[in-house]
Motif scaffolding. Structure first.
Motif, mmCIF file in Angstrom:
data_model
loop_
_atom_site.group_PDB
_atom_site.id
_atom_site.type_symbol
_atom_site.label_atom_id
_atom_site.label_comp_id
_atom_site.label_asym_id
_atom_site.label_seq_id
_atom_site.Cartn_x
_atom_site.Cartn_y
_atom_site.Cartn_z
ATOM 1 N N VAL A 170 0.849 -1.195 0.000
ATOM 2 C CA VAL A 170 0.000 0.000 0.000
ATOM 3 C C VAL A 170 0.882 1.240 0.000
ATOM 4 C CG1 VAL A 170 -1.792 1.258 1.252
ATOM 5 C CG2 VAL A 170 -1.805 -1.232 1.260
ATOM 6 N N LEU B 206 -4.282 6.817 -2.829
ATOM 7 C CA LEU B 206 -3.982 5.592 -2.093
ATOM 8 C C LEU B 206 -3.968 4.460 -3.120
ATOM 9 C CD1 LEU B 206 -3.576 4.214 0.673
ATOM 10 C CD2 LEU B 206 -6.044 3.838 0.702
ATOM 11 N N ALA C 28 -3.060 0.356 -3.827
ATOM 12 C CA ALA C 28 -2.865 -0.949 -3.197
ATOM 13 C C ALA C 28 -2.568 -1.987 -4.276
ATOM 14 C CB ALA C 28 -4.112 -1.359 -2.413
ATOM 15 N N SER D 158 -2.697 -2.955 -9.738
ATOM 16 C CA SER D 158 -2.972 -2.226 -8.494
ATOM 17 C C SER D 158 -4.314 -1.523 -8.606
ATOM 18 C CB SER D 158 -1.889 -1.181 -8.230
ATOM 19 O OG SER D 158 -0.629 -1.767 -8.076
#
Length: 68
Positions: free
Chosen positions: A4, A27, A29, A36
């Protein structure tokens, strides 16, 4: 967590006529080695926007990112 990543980028563009400030918060991940998922929130503020436009604009994005 290595899977992350949180990033925040700010840009200021100054001119005699107008100043623009842009901020992007994201953000990301990792879902796999190459794929991702990302959610980001962008804010743009213009001190003298063109006629008919707001001074502050926002955008929320959901993305899939493929790295190769």
């Amino acid at each position: 967590n290595d899977n992350v990543k949180l990033s925040c980028d700010t840009t200021v563009l100054y001119a005699d006529v107008s100043t623009q400030v842009t901020n992007s918060l994201a953000l990301t991940a990792a879902l796999s080695d190459a794929l991702s998922a990302r959610i980001s929130f962008d804010v743009r503020h213009d001190t003298e926007p063109p006629m008919g436009f707001e001074q502050t604009d926002t955008a929320t994005r959901f993305s899939l990112v493929y790295g190769f």
